[in-house]
Design a protein around this motif. Structure first.
Motif, PDB file in Angstrom:
ATOM      1  N   ILE A 179       0.862  -1.175   0.000  1.00  0.00           N
ATOM      2  CA  ILE A 179       0.000   0.000   0.000  1.00  0.00           C
ATOM      3  C   ILE A 179       0.903   1.231   0.000  1.00  0.00           C
ATOM      4  CG2 ILE A 179      -1.786   1.291   1.227  1.00  0.00           C
ATOM      5  CD1 ILE A 179      -2.814  -1.345   0.164  1.00  0.00           C
ATOM      6  N   HIS A 180       0.632   2.181  -0.886  1.00  0.00           N
ATOM      7  CA  HIS A 180       1.468   3.375  -0.998  1.00  0.00           C
ATOM      8  C   HIS A 180       0.597   4.606  -0.743  1.00  0.00           C
ATOM      9  CE1 HIS A 180       4.413   6.239  -2.256  1.00  0.00           C
ATOM     10  NE2 HIS A 180       5.220   5.346  -2.813  1.00  0.00           N
ATOM     11  N   PRO A 181       0.427   5.009   0.528  1.00  0.00           N
ATOM     12  CA  PRO A 181      -0.475   6.131   0.831  1.00  0.00           C
ATOM     13  C   PRO A 181      -0.190   7.419   0.062  1.00  0.00           C
ATOM     14  CG  PRO A 181      -0.009   4.908   2.828  1.00  0.00           C
ATOM     15  CD  PRO A 181       0.882   4.332   1.757  1.00  0.00           C
ATOM     16  N   PRO A 182       1.072   7.912  -0.047  1.00  0.00           N
ATOM     17  CA  PRO A 182       1.273   9.164  -0.790  1.00  0.00           C
ATOM     18  C   PRO A 182       0.922   9.059  -2.271  1.00  0.00           C
ATOM     19  CG  PRO A 182       3.131   8.781   0.673  1.00  0.00           C
ATOM     20  CD  PRO A 182       2.312   7.528   0.671  1.00  0.00           C
ATOM     21  N   HIS A 183       1.054   7.869  -2.865  1.00  0.00           N
ATOM     22  CA  HIS A 183       0.720   7.698  -4.276  1.00  0.00           C
ATOM     23  C   HIS A 183      -0.756   7.376  -4.481  1.00  0.00           C
ATOM     24  CE1 HIS A 183       4.961   6.831  -6.130  1.00  0.00           C
ATOM     25  NE2 HIS A 183       4.926   7.941  -5.402  1.00  0.00           N
ATOM     26  N   GLN A 184      -1.377   6.763  -3.492  1.00  0.00           N
ATOM     27  CA  GLN A 184      -2.774   6.368  -3.638  1.00  0.00           C
ATOM     28  C   GLN A 184      -3.743   7.371  -3.014  1.00  0.00           C
ATOM     29  OE1 GLN A 184      -1.525   1.982  -2.454  1.00  0.00           O
ATOM     30  NE2 GLN A 184      -3.639   1.944  -3.200  1.00  0.00           N
ATOM     31  N   ILE A 221      -4.531   7.544   0.184  1.00  0.00           N
ATOM     32  CA  ILE A 221      -5.305   6.916   1.249  1.00  0.00           C
ATOM     33  C   ILE A 221      -4.407   6.752   2.471  1.00  0.00           C
ATOM     34  CG2 ILE A 221      -6.850   5.675  -0.307  1.00  0.00           C
ATOM     35  CD1 ILE A 221      -5.243   3.169   0.163  1.00  0.00           C
ATOM     36  N   SER A 222      -5.023   6.597   3.621  1.00  0.00           N
ATOM     37  CA  SER A 222      -4.291   6.296   4.844  1.00  0.00           C
ATOM     38  C   SER A 222      -4.472   4.831   5.198  1.00  0.00           C
ATOM     39  CB  SER A 222      -4.778   7.170   6.000  1.00  0.00           C
ATOM     40  OG  SER A 222      -4.405   8.527   5.804  1.00  0.00           O
ATOM     41  N   ALA A 223      -3.475   4.264   5.859  1.00  0.00           N
ATOM     42  CA  ALA A 223      -3.522   2.844   6.202  1.00  0.00           C
ATOM     43  C   ALA A 223      -4.727   2.504   7.063  1.00  0.00           C
ATOM     44  CB  ALA A 223      -2.228   2.449   6.923  1.00  0.00           C
ATOM     45  N   ASN A 224      -5.211   3.458   7.847  1.00  0.00           N
ATOM     46  CA  ASN A 224      -6.332   3.194   8.760  1.00  0.00           C
ATOM     47  C   ASN A 224      -7.661   3.716   8.237  1.00  0.00           C
ATOM     48  OD1 ASN A 224      -5.834   5.907   9.033  1.00  0.00           O
ATOM     49  ND2 ASN A 224      -5.884   5.931  11.277  1.00  0.00           N
ATOM     50  N   THR A 254     -11.359   9.312   9.118  1.00  0.00           N
ATOM     51  CA  THR A 254     -11.114   8.290   8.101  1.00  0.00           C
ATOM     52  C   THR A 254     -12.356   8.104   7.245  1.00  0.00           C
ATOM     53  OG1 THR A 254     -11.780   6.488   9.599  1.00  0.00           O
ATOM     54  CG2 THR A 254      -9.446   7.092   9.572  1.00  0.00           C
ATOM     55  N   ARG A 255     -12.261   7.195   6.254  1.00  0.00           N
ATOM     56  CA  ARG A 255     -13.310   7.124   5.230  1.00  0.00           C
ATOM     57  C   ARG A 255     -14.055   5.790   5.207  1.00  0.00           C
ATOM     58  NH1 ARG A 255      -9.688   9.410   0.397  1.00  0.00           N
ATOM     59  NH2 ARG A 255      -8.117   8.288   1.582  1.00  0.00           N
ATOM     60  N   ASN A 256     -13.831   4.979   6.191  1.00  0.00           N
ATOM     61  CA  ASN A 256     -14.558   3.714   6.301  1.00  0.00           C
ATOM     62  C   ASN A 256     -14.447   2.879   5.029  1.00  0.00           C
ATOM     63  OD1 ASN A 256     -16.061   1.773   7.627  1.00  0.00           O
ATOM     64  ND2 ASN A 256     -18.028   2.628   7.029  1.00  0.00           N
ATOM     65  N   LEU A 257     -13.206   2.721   4.527  1.00  0.00           N
ATOM     66  CA  LEU A 257     -12.979   1.828   3.396  1.00  0.00           C
ATOM     67  C   LEU A 257     -12.917   0.402   3.948  1.00  0.00           C
ATOM     68  CD1 LEU A 257     -10.278   3.803   1.364  1.00  0.00           C
ATOM     69  CD2 LEU A 257     -12.726   3.652   0.924  1.00  0.00           C
ATOM     70  N   GLU A 258     -14.089  -0.198   4.070  1.00  0.00           N
ATOM     71  CA  GLU A 258     -14.198  -1.501   4.709  1.00  0.00           C
ATOM     72  C   GLU A 258     -13.328  -2.547   4.020  1.00  0.00           C
ATOM     73  OE1 GLU A 258     -15.253  -4.395   7.378  1.00  0.00           O
ATOM     74  OE2 GLU A 258     -15.576  -2.229   7.487  1.00  0.00           O
ATOM     75  N   GLU A 259     -13.078  -2.369   2.721  1.00  0.00           N
ATOM     76  CA  GLU A 259     -12.276  -3.351   1.987  1.00  0.00           C
ATOM     77  C   GLU A 259     -10.833  -3.402   2.491  1.00  0.00           C
ATOM     78  OE1 GLU A 259     -15.518  -1.746  -0.714  1.00  0.00           O
ATOM     79  OE2 GLU A 259     -13.979  -0.905   0.628  1.00  0.00           O
ATOM     80  N   LEU A 260     -10.325  -2.295   3.060  1.00  0.00           N
ATOM     81  CA  LEU A 260      -8.992  -2.339   3.665  1.00  0.00           C
ATOM     82  C   LEU A 260      -8.995  -3.260   4.873  1.00  0.00           C
ATOM     83  CD1 LEU A 260      -7.624   1.329   3.563  1.00  0.00           C
ATOM     84  CD2 LEU A 260      -6.871  -0.634   2.205  1.00  0.00           C
ATOM     85  N   ARG A 261     -10.055  -3.225   5.651  1.00  0.00           N
ATOM     86  CA  ARG A 261     -10.178  -4.138   6.789  1.00  0.00           C
ATOM     87  C   ARG A 261     -10.156  -5.589   6.297  1.00  0.00           C
ATOM     88  NH1 ARG A 261     -12.212  -3.306  11.856  1.00  0.00           N
ATOM     89  NH2 ARG A 261     -13.148  -1.315  11.220  1.00  0.00           N
ATOM     90  N   PRO A 304      -0.728   6.290  11.182  1.00  0.00           N
ATOM     91  CA  PRO A 304      -1.939   5.480  10.981  1.00  0.00           C
ATOM     92  C   PRO A 304      -1.700   3.982  11.139  1.00  0.00           C
ATOM     93  CG  PRO A 304      -1.904   7.248   9.382  1.00  0.00           C
ATOM     94  CD  PRO A 304      -0.570   7.287  10.097  1.00  0.00           C
ATOM     95  N   LEU A 305      -0.451   3.547  11.003  1.00  0.00           N
ATOM     96  CA  LEU A 305      -0.152   2.124  11.200  1.00  0.00           C
ATOM     97  C   LEU A 305      -0.363   1.696  12.646  1.00  0.00           C
ATOM     98  CD1 LEU A 305       3.069   1.667   9.022  1.00  0.00           C
ATOM     99  CD2 LEU A 305       0.718   1.021   8.473  1.00  0.00           C
ATOM    100  N   ASP A 306      -0.395   2.644  13.558  1.00  0.00           N
ATOM    101  CA  ASP A 306      -0.670   2.301  14.956  1.00  0.00           C
ATOM    102  C   ASP A 306      -2.038   1.641  15.073  1.00  0.00           C
ATOM    103  OD1 ASP A 306       0.085   2.523  17.835  1.00  0.00           O
ATOM    104  OD2 ASP A 306      -1.702   3.799  17.911  1.00  0.00           O
ATOM    105  N   ASP A 307      -3.043   2.195  14.371  1.00  0.00           N
ATOM    106  CA  ASP A 307      -4.372   1.583  14.380  1.00  0.00           C
ATOM    107  C   ASP A 307      -4.331   0.175  13.786  1.00  0.00           C
ATOM    108  OD1 ASP A 307      -5.940   3.570  15.575  1.00  0.00           O
ATOM    109  OD2 ASP A 307      -6.211   4.644  13.690  1.00  0.00           O
TER     110      ASP A 307
END
Length: 293
Positions: free
Chosen positions: A126-131, A133-136, A144-151, A185-188
């Protein structure tokens, strides 16, 4: 050229389908990467890539591919990475990473099926600066944006024992959004998925190394990939790295912008004022454990 005396494992090598890159991104890579056409040739020929690994005394290399609208890479890079690995005669020497972005996948669940079940990729990047998005971003809270698919990605990778790598720190490519460079965000993710092996690429360099150090000290499932650090400066950023030496992985970032050959990078790591067992862990044995080599 100085090559490491050890057979090493490099967890961060950019063998990508460069011919699919966005024109501006490709121009940036060409301007900052010596002998770029030779590197394109290696990406087209897995056997030549293995020869390069032999020259550099590399036992195993992880090829890092991911989804990035900035670079022009789509989910099709996942199939390319898997094919590159299978086309190498010594395929066990190549670890294939793919990417995931639920916002641009036609069917995110089907894409996860392909990544983990059909292609059986060795890792996901996952590349947050290029995508952008945040890891959490799977969390349902105001920030955050509730991207359930990341979960789903994290849960399935944890169950399959497939590590997820996250770019942390800045990027020189046009369009990269540095506000996503913070590793915090990786802490979450580490709290919510304690069985997931999290690889923190680049250690937040250059502006977030203190946050990266905090995460390393706090979470036993967080690993530091030292790629993009000039190896001679590693101890300036992480002077107490020996305290977490069971979770530090050698990565070269080759053939990224301004990155020397893999063997040169590894040889400098060997010269650091660190115990021999720490250097062994960084250059090989930690990766053997993470990837079950």
């Amino acid at each position: 050229m100085t090559v490491s005396e050890r057979e090493i494992i490099d967890v961060h090598v950019h063998m990508n389908p460069f011919w699919r890159m966005d024109a501006d991104a490709k121009r940036t890579l060409e301007e900052h990467s010596a002998d770029f056409e030779r590197k394109v040739e290696l990406a087209r020929n897995p056997e030549r890539f293995l020869e390069y690994l032999d020259e550099q005394n590399v036992a195993t290399a992880a090829i890092i591919n991911y989804v990035s609208p900035i670079l022009g890479y789509t989910h099709a890079t996942n199939e390319w990475a898997a094919a590159f690995r299978s086309e190498a005669s010594e395929s066990e020497r190549v670890l294939a990473f793919g990417g995931f972005d639920p916002r641009v996948a036609d069917d995110p669940t089907a894409e996860l099926d392909r990544i983990l079940d059909e292609f059986e990729l060795d890792g996901v990047k996952i590349h947050p600066p290029h995508q952008g998005i945040s890891a959490n971003d799977y969390r349902d809270d105001p920030d955050t944006r509730n991207l359930e698919e990341l979960r789903q990605l994290y849960a399935r990778c944890a169950e399959a024992d497939v590590p997820v790598m996250f770019h942390t720190g800045t990027s020189i490519f046009s369009g990269a959004r540095s506000r996503y460079a913070d590793p915090m965000p990786l802490d979450d993710v580490a709290v919510d998925f304690p069985d997931l092996n999290i690889i923190m690429a680049h250690g937040g360099r250059p502006m977030y190394t203190e946050e990266a150090w905090f995460l390393l000290r706090r979470h036993e499932n967080v690993y530091l990939d030292i790629s993009s650090f000039p190896p001679s400066n590693l101890l300036e950023y992480f002077p107490e790295i020996e305290r977490v030496d069971d979770r530090v992985l050698f990565g070269s970032d080759w053939p990224g912008p301004m990155v020397p050959d893999i063997g040169d990078n590894a040889a400098i790591v060997e010269e650091l004022e660190l115990p021999e067992n720490t250097i062994d862990r960084i250059l090989r044995t930690n990766a053997e454990s993470v990837f079950d080599i």
